[in-house]
Design a protein around this motif. Structure first.
Motif: not given
Length: 424
Positions: A182-183, A186
């Motif tokens: 998920s990261n 980012e």
């Protein structure tokens, strides 16, 4: 035995589900990349069901012959040298085969082509239109699934009931609850911003100190023009040294981040034996199936490398230009300004526009070795001494942004062929 189009469709399904996984985890950049790759495989599956040679590139002399059992004939290159058409041609040709059942126009699909290539080849990504790009790709993938009568549950898996609603996909819990997944995007963008800021901090003191100090080294015997040439030469060398230092640091940081998220090192290249009695076409399909996970991982790695590289060079040259005083060249990427770092010579070298540098004029080198073999031409032959020369590329390097690729799947993901006819 699984047929050619079934293998391509199986890979397409994996990639489209990976695209939805990325969207679900918030990784918009990777969602676009995987969706573009998935569409290409799905479209090629449509073509392969009619005739496997439909996906053979016009310059291909391997795949089309092996596909029909002529791979053992003189002059036919090894199957590993086979070349297939790209995403744009796959869409155009599949649209013909599907006879009006393609749900989008080429004009609409160009957004998928542009965004996939933008992420894969130059780290270019428009966040605001990622949703539209993925939606178009899903429509095309679903149309090919229906055309080939693939069960929806087999193709979309857990996304069977929601694949057409990206808002609903995004509302699902992150895949496996993994923070790394998920990261990833980012973290890569945060790293790019950090290294870009470091590049700005590095370039300004270099330029100001050189420009302010060197004029005091003049003498009565040195003309103003001579002093200007000295200042500009030292400035060039200093700028190139600073760029090399910040870009190498950025690439090292990118590799550390990729290792932290499990994308590096890449797994060993899989070896697919060619069993006795297996046709060349069936063996190639098996190679494609086995290699696809590694190819996808290599494309993800390259995306992060290019993202960081582009951010650093944009920031570096953005800070450089306003700090170069009047009277000096404001476009340091023009021929004669940038001083590249000499690399070990190779038998085969091609200069190219670097996919990682944001400033036009920056060039890198694709390096490799030359191989010589009998051309196998039956009658008239244009090859010197009836010998075909093939370049095998092993290394891509840009001295400006320090982008260096030695893995074949990363080089291919950057949009370069691993081999070419050196005689042409």
């Amino acid at each position: 035995m699984m047929r050619e189009y079934e293998r391509f469709m199986g890979l397409a399904a994996e990639l489209m589900r990976a695209a939805l996984d990325s969207w679900r985890a918030g990784n918009r950049r990777f969602a676009v990349l995987h969706a573009g790759m998935g569409c290409e495989h799905a479209l090629k599956a449509v073509l392969c069901k009619v005739d496997p040679t439909f996906i053979s590139d016009r310059s291909d002399r391997a795949f089309k012959f092996h596909a029909h059992g002529f791979g053992d004939q003189p002059g036919v290159p090894p199957l590993i040298q086979g070349r297939t058409i790209g995403l744009a041609d796959s869409f155009k040709d599949a649209s013909v085969v599907m006879q009006g059942r393609m749900p989008v126009s080429l004009q609409d699909f160009n957004q998928v082509i542009d965004d996939r290539n933008g992420v894969a080849h130059s780290a270019y990504h428009v966040e605001d239109r990622a949703g539209k790009t993925l939606s178009v790709a899903i429509k095309v993938a679903e149309a090919t699934r229906k055309h080939l009568s693939v069960p929806s549950s087999d193709f979309w898996g857990d996304y069977e009931l929601v694949f057409g609603d990206l808002a609903q996909v995004a509302s699902l819990a992150a895949v496996g609850g993994g923070a790394a997944a998920s990261n990833m995007e980012e973290a890569a963008e945060t790293l790019a911003r950090t290294e870009a800021a470091y590049a700005v901090d590095a370039v300004v003191p270099v330029v100001t100190s050189i420009v302010s100090t060197l004029p005091r080294w003049g003498s009565m015997r040195r003309s103003k023009d001579h002093q200007r040439e000295i200042t500009e030469s030292v400035l060039r060398a200093s700028v190139c040294t600073a760029l090399s230092a910040v870009s190498r640091r950025a690439q090292q940081a990118a590799e550390a981040l990729l290792a932290e998220h499990g994308l590096l090192p890449l797994p060993p290249e899989p070896h697919v034996p060619w069993p006795r009695g297996l046709s060349g076409r069936a063996w190639l399909n098996e190679v494609i199936r086995v290699e696809q996970p590694r190819r996808t991982q290599a494309a993800n790695v390259l995306t992060v490398r290019l993202l960081v590289s582009r951010a650093v060079t944009e920031a570096f040259f953005g800070a450089l230009r306003p700090n170069i005083p009047e009277g000096f060249d404001k476009t340091p990427t023009e021929r004669g300004w940038y001083i590249g770092v000499t690399q070990p010579s190779a038998e085969a070298e091609i200069v190219f526009d670097c996919p990682g540098c944001s400033t036009p004029g920056m060039t890198g080198e694709l390096q490799g070795q030359l191989e010589f073999d009998d051309c196998g031409c039956a009658d008239y032959c244009s090859h010197p001494e009836r010998t075909r020369t093939t370049a095998r590329f092993e290394r891509l390097h840009c001295p400006a942004c320090s982008l260096t690729l030695t893995d074949p799947h990363e080089i291919e993901a950057a949009g370069f062929e691993l081999s070419m006819d050196w005689d042409e």
